[in-house]
Design a protein around this motif. Structure first.
Motif, PDB file in Angstrom:
ATOM      1  N   ASP A  56       5.347   3.808   1.438  1.00 48.40           N
ATOM      2  CA  ASP A  56       5.078   5.111   1.649  1.00 48.40           C
ATOM      3  C   ASP A  56       4.106   5.561   0.182  1.00 48.40           C
ATOM      4  O   ASP A  56       2.941   6.262   0.231  1.00 48.40           O
ATOM      5  CB  ASP A  56       6.112   6.018   1.299  1.00 48.40           C
ATOM      6  N   TYR A  57       4.246   4.763  -0.944  1.00 48.85           N
ATOM      7  CA  TYR A  57       3.440   4.956  -2.084  1.00 48.85           C
ATOM      8  C   TYR A  57       2.027   4.500  -1.871  1.00 48.85           C
ATOM      9  O   TYR A  57       0.970   5.300  -2.165  1.00 48.85           O
ATOM     10  CB  TYR A  57       4.122   4.271  -3.309  1.00 48.85           C
ATOM     11  N   ALA A  58       2.140   3.122  -1.145  1.00 49.82           N
ATOM     12  CA  ALA A  58       0.504   2.434  -1.188  1.00 49.82           C
ATOM     13  C   ALA A  58      -0.367   3.337  -0.263  1.00 49.82           C
ATOM     14  O   ALA A  58      -1.473   3.465  -0.258  1.00 49.82           O
ATOM     15  CB  ALA A  58       0.887   1.282  -0.576  1.00 49.82           C
ATOM     16  N   VAL A  59       0.602   3.948   0.727  1.00 47.49           N
ATOM     17  CA  VAL A  59      -0.409   4.936   1.908  1.00 47.49           C
ATOM     18  C   VAL A  59      -0.720   6.002   1.304  1.00 47.49           C
ATOM     19  O   VAL A  59      -2.102   6.387   1.480  1.00 47.49           O
ATOM     20  CB  VAL A  59       0.611   5.036   3.002  1.00 47.49           C
ATOM     21  N   ASP A  88      -4.978   0.720  -0.693  1.00 50.82           N
ATOM     22  CA  ASP A  88      -4.033   0.114  -1.760  1.00 50.82           C
ATOM     23  C   ASP A  88      -3.182  -0.833  -1.522  1.00 50.82           C
ATOM     24  O   ASP A  88      -2.349  -0.592  -0.532  1.00 50.82           O
ATOM     25  CB  ASP A  88      -3.433   1.634  -2.407  1.00 50.82           C
ATOM     26  N   THR A  89      -3.279  -1.758  -2.428  1.00 46.47           N
ATOM     27  CA  THR A  89      -2.268  -2.764  -2.218  1.00 46.47           C
ATOM     28  C   THR A  89      -1.224  -3.183  -3.246  1.00 46.47           C
ATOM     29  O   THR A  89      -1.498  -2.842  -4.382  1.00 46.47           O
ATOM     30  CB  THR A  89      -3.084  -4.413  -2.183  1.00 46.47           C
ATOM     31  N   ASP A 167      -6.981  -8.557 -12.533  1.00 42.65           N
ATOM     32  CA  ASP A 167      -7.368  -7.141 -11.412  1.00 42.65           C
ATOM     33  C   ASP A 167      -6.714  -7.252 -10.367  1.00 42.65           C
ATOM     34  O   ASP A 167      -7.180  -6.636  -9.222  1.00 42.65           O
ATOM     35  CB  ASP A 167      -8.870  -7.231 -11.316  1.00 42.65           C
ATOM     36  N   LYS A 168      -5.585  -8.282  -9.936  1.00 42.62           N
ATOM     37  CA  LYS A 168      -4.919  -8.257  -8.812  1.00 42.62           C
ATOM     38  C   LYS A 168      -3.449  -7.668  -8.795  1.00 42.62           C
ATOM     39  O   LYS A 168      -2.758  -7.968  -9.664  1.00 42.62           O
ATOM     40  CB  LYS A 168      -4.929  -9.722  -8.509  1.00 42.62           C
ATOM     41  N   ALA A 169      -3.186  -7.071  -7.673  1.00 46.46           N
ATOM     42  CA  ALA A 169      -1.740  -6.623  -7.389  1.00 46.46           C
ATOM     43  C   ALA A 169      -0.669  -7.810  -7.535  1.00 46.46           C
ATOM     44  O   ALA A 169      -1.108  -8.795  -6.939  1.00 46.46           O
ATOM     45  CB  ALA A 169      -1.615  -6.041  -6.190  1.00 46.46           C
ATOM     46  N   GLY A 170       0.401  -7.648  -8.541  1.00 48.64           N
ATOM     47  CA  GLY A 170       1.125  -8.590  -8.555  1.00 48.64           C
ATOM     48  C   GLY A 170       0.655  -9.688  -9.447  1.00 48.64           C
ATOM     49  O   GLY A 170       1.421 -10.650  -9.749  1.00 48.64           O
ATOM     50  N   GLY A 171      -0.644  -9.650  -9.989  1.00 50.41           N
ATOM     51  CA  GLY A 171      -1.039 -10.741 -10.939  1.00 50.41           C
ATOM     52  C   GLY A 171      -1.430 -12.225 -10.158  1.00 50.41           C
ATOM     53  O   GLY A 171      -1.522 -12.872 -11.037  1.00 50.41           O
ATOM     54  N   VAL A 192      -2.814  -9.674   2.374  1.00 49.47           N
ATOM     55  CA  VAL A 192      -2.536 -10.122   0.962  1.00 49.47           C
ATOM     56  C   VAL A 192      -3.660 -10.276   0.141  1.00 49.47           C
ATOM     57  O   VAL A 192      -3.725  -9.835  -1.010  1.00 49.47           O
ATOM     58  CB  VAL A 192      -1.908 -11.590   0.922  1.00 49.47           C
ATOM     59  N   VAL A 193      -5.051 -10.283   0.747  1.00 48.10           N
ATOM     60  CA  VAL A 193      -6.091 -10.494   0.118  1.00 48.10           C
ATOM     61  C   VAL A 193      -6.441  -9.093  -0.311  1.00 48.10           C
ATOM     62  O   VAL A 193      -7.012  -8.742  -1.383  1.00 48.10           O
ATOM     63  CB  VAL A 193      -7.369 -11.177   0.852  1.00 48.10           C
ATOM     64  N   GLY A 194      -5.962  -8.138   0.353  1.00 50.77           N
ATOM     65  CA  GLY A 194      -6.494  -6.634   0.187  1.00 50.77           C
ATOM     66  C   GLY A 194      -6.660  -5.885   1.199  1.00 50.77           C
ATOM     67  O   GLY A 194      -6.742  -4.768   0.986  1.00 50.77           O
ATOM     68  N   PHE A 195      -6.950  -6.334   2.317  1.00 56.09           N
ATOM     69  CA  PHE A 195      -7.214  -5.439   3.492  1.00 56.09           C
ATOM     70  C   PHE A 195      -6.711  -6.094   5.020  1.00 56.09           C
ATOM     71  O   PHE A 195      -7.280  -7.227   5.279  1.00 56.09           O
ATOM     72  CB  PHE A 195      -8.657  -5.293   3.606  1.00 56.09           C
ATOM     73  N   PRO A 196      -5.929  -5.214   5.607  1.00 51.25           N
ATOM     74  CA  PRO A 196      -5.233  -5.679   6.793  1.00 51.25           C
ATOM     75  C   PRO A 196      -6.214  -5.608   7.954  1.00 51.25           C
ATOM     76  O   PRO A 196      -6.346  -4.394   8.545  1.00 51.25           O
ATOM     77  CB  PRO A 196      -4.027  -5.050   7.040  1.00 51.25           C
TER      78      PRO A 196
END
Ligand code: SAM
Length: 616
Positions: A56-59, A88-89, A167-171, A192-196
């Motif tokens: 919900d937060y990411a959306v 947003d990932t 600069d990556k979510a989760g490092g 996981v790369v950043g876009f489904p």
């Protein structure tokens, strides 16, 4: 040539990607989509605690990013886009949302959490359909499960030093060096790369081949707060049991029915409702801790409400309500076993709420209930009078908070020390490693209490000896808190009063949660004393919760300040000024992401003067 017929539907439209991510740009370019990139100015500061789930937060973040661009473009770029795409990932593990690391230590914290475990990657996507100044939104998310291999410390640090995590979510970045860390991926790799991409195409198909009107939700143009706060999170539906079980894509989330929104009856003061319940949630946690519910549920198989009630000699109805409330707060899990429901600890509860666990916060929870709660019940008076409410809460105004209140009986003293010890255990590792302090051979933890911080420093720096300096009433109990799994020979204890007595000699002085307790004049007295005690090359490490500039957060610091007199909370730059005024000419600030941050003031090069401020 455009291979994807869905993508071709967008030909001739002004499509905008509201993201600066080169990875998202590449994924969309690779399938032939023509678009402009306008990075969003939306600050990713939504309050995570207001969202029911990380997705919900990411959306919501994706939606706000896209909306900001959609609203800005007609004025700043003098053109109105047809479609704005926001994404947003986030990475989630152990109930925590991991975004981008702020520094190497932060990256290390994140990667250590992921090490050897499975975690989820959520990308929230919002497609904003713009018509003049009307905006309709379609949003969804995708989840992919990723498992990290068991990685050595050396491997983690080598990866961190490559610079890739920053600069990556989760490092980590799965598409490059980070791919070496990953054992398996369940779900959409590109997510996981950043876009489904696959899910995105399905949504486009629904929008352009189905009926956009039934999918897209008008975005309320008035509900966005000036500081970038959230619209009310949209109600989501369409999550089937089967899709939940599969753990991935078909959980397309489509926001609430337009009819309900059109009537304007869905306005819900989410934030205020959350605050109204805040004290009930705290009290439920306090009661469950006091009744040792988390200790009882330590055994993995779980217990029924009747069994818990029996063990704590309490009513079944009361216990059942408490357990269900704890489930709703994410502290317990409830699973059906045949005819009965059993309760068990979540991973987070096992780690932090069992009173005997290594990182237990039980001590601070008891302190919050027994000391902070009574003080906060008099907050209105505190605000009117601008003074401590100790007398109203406990019947007596102490001259010295420690000697006259916290240490006025053995029971109170132990309760206070337990509280300090518990927070210190959780945060000390991050404070100790916020800077490379390996050059210091001796340290003195001034007001070092039970030694929790000192033991962590000893662990982090094998060449360092640490003296804990505190009041005699505290030092006499140090053996209670000595760790059993560590060589403690480099940690020693000295009793004294830091305002009256000489401090033990050291290269590094640590002041953790000390300065915020005292009035400005006492803070100056203490810092003057430390500055005089420091030899050239010596340093002081202040550890506190640092206020954001402009005193707008963090919430924990500002709420704590409500019961603080005569002390106060300060920002990183305020500590910089204070330390510089006392001859610590080089000052560096680090946000640790844990309970306490760190400010290092060095006397090293008195001729030059510098400061760095890092933001979290
Ligand atoms: C808020 S606690 C912080 C403890 C520890 N540094 C930590 O972060 O967990 C403040 C500490 O300062 C100590 N303290 C207060 N007044 C003191 C004094 N005059 N001399 C020495 N220690 C003192 C208290 O006993 C207590 O341990």
């Amino acid at each position: 040539m455009v291979l994807n017929p869905v993508i071709s539907k967008l030909a001739g439209k002004l499509v905008v990607l509201a993201s600066a991510s080169p990875r998202r740009r590449e994924i969309l370019t690779n399938v032939g989509l023509r678009f402009e990139v306008v990075p969003s100015w939306f600050k990713e500061t939504l309050d995570k605690s207001l969202f029911g789930s990380p997705q919900d937060y990411a959306v919501e973040t994706a939606k706000q990013k896209a909306l900001e661009v959609a609203k800005r473009m007609p004025f700043k770029h003098l053109k109105t886009p047809d479609i704005v795409i926001g994404a947003d990932t986030v990475v989630t593990v152990d109930g925590l949302i991991l975004e981008k690391p702020v520094d190497k230590q932060d990256a290390y914290r994140m990667l250590s959490r992921l090490n050897g475990k499975e975690h989820s990657v959520f990308t929230g996507v919002a497609i904003i359909l713009c018509k003049n100044i009307e905006y309709n939104a379609v949003d969804f998310y995708e989840e992919t499960r990723v498992k990290f291999a068991d990685l050595s410390e050396e491997m983690l640090w080598e990866y961190i030093h490559s610079g890739e995590p920053m600069d990556k979510a989760g490092g980590y970045g799965i598409q490059a060096l980070g791919g070496m860390l990953v054992e398996y991926v369940h779900g959409d790799f590109l997510n996981v790369v950043g876009f489904p991409l696959n899910h995105f195409c399905k949504q486009l198909n629904k929008i352009f081949n189905g009926s956009a009107g039934t999918l897209a939700v008008p975005v309320d143009r008035t509900s966005r707060t000036a500081d970038g706060g959230p619209d009310r999170p949209s109600r989501r539906e369409g999550t089937t049991e089967a899709a939940q079980a599969s753990g991935r894509a078909e959980r397309t989330q489509i926001a609430a029915e337009p009819e309900r929104r059109a009537g304007g009856s869905t306005a819900f003061p989410h934030r205020i409702a959350h605050l109204l319940d805040g004290f009930k949630a705290s009290k439920a946690l306090f009661a469950a801790s006091a009744l040792k519910v988390f200790d009882l549920l330590d055994a993995g198989h779980g217990l029924t409400a009747v069994q818990v009630a029996e063990k704590i000699a309490a009513s079944v109805v009361g216990v059942e309500r408490l357990l269900d409330a704890a489930v709703s707060l994410g502290l317990l899990e409830k699973v059906q076993r045949g005819e009965v429901a059993v309760y068990r600890n979540t991973e987070e509860a096992s780690r932090y709420l069992i009173s005997t666990s290594d990182l237990s916060l039980h001590g601070y929870i008891v302190h919050s209930n027994d000391v902070l709660w009574p003080l906060f019940t008099h907050l209105e008076h505190g605000v009117r009078e601008g003074s401590s409410q100790h007398e109203r809460a406990f019947g007596k105004q102490p001259q010295d908070l420690f000697q006259d209140a916290y240490y006025s009986s053995e029971e109170r003293k132990l309760r206070f020390l337990d509280a300090m010890h518990s927070i210190s255990k959780v945060t000390a590792g991050d404070v100790a490693t916020a800077f490379d302090l390996s050059g210091f051979r001796t340290a003195c933890d001034v007001g070092g209490c039970t030694g929790a911080m000192a033991y962590e420093f000893a662990k982090a720096y094998p060449g360092m000896s640490i003296t804990v300096f505190d009041l005699p009433a505290v030092i006499e109990l140090n053996h209670h808190f000595q760790p059993h799994d560590q060589d403690c020979s480099r940690v020693t204890f000295v009793a004294g009063d830091f305002f009256k007595d000489d401090l033990p000699k050291a290269d590094l002085y640590i002041l953790a949660r000390i300065l915020h307790d005292w009035s400005d004049d006492k803070v100056h007295i203490l810092l003057r004393k430390l500055s005089e005690a420091c030899s050239p090359g010596g340093a002081v490490l202040v550890s506190e919760i640092l206020l954001e500039e402009g005193r707008r957060g963090p919430r924990r610091a500002l709420l704590q300040a409500l019961s603080m007199t005569p002390g106060s909370q300060r920002s990183g730059s305020e500590y910089c000024l204070l330390l510089k005024a006392h001859g610590f000419s080089q000052v560096h600030v680090r946000h640790t992401g844990n309970f306490l941050d760190a400010v290092l003031g060095n006397t090293g090069f008195r001729e030059s003067s510098s400061a760095t401020l890092e933001t979290s």
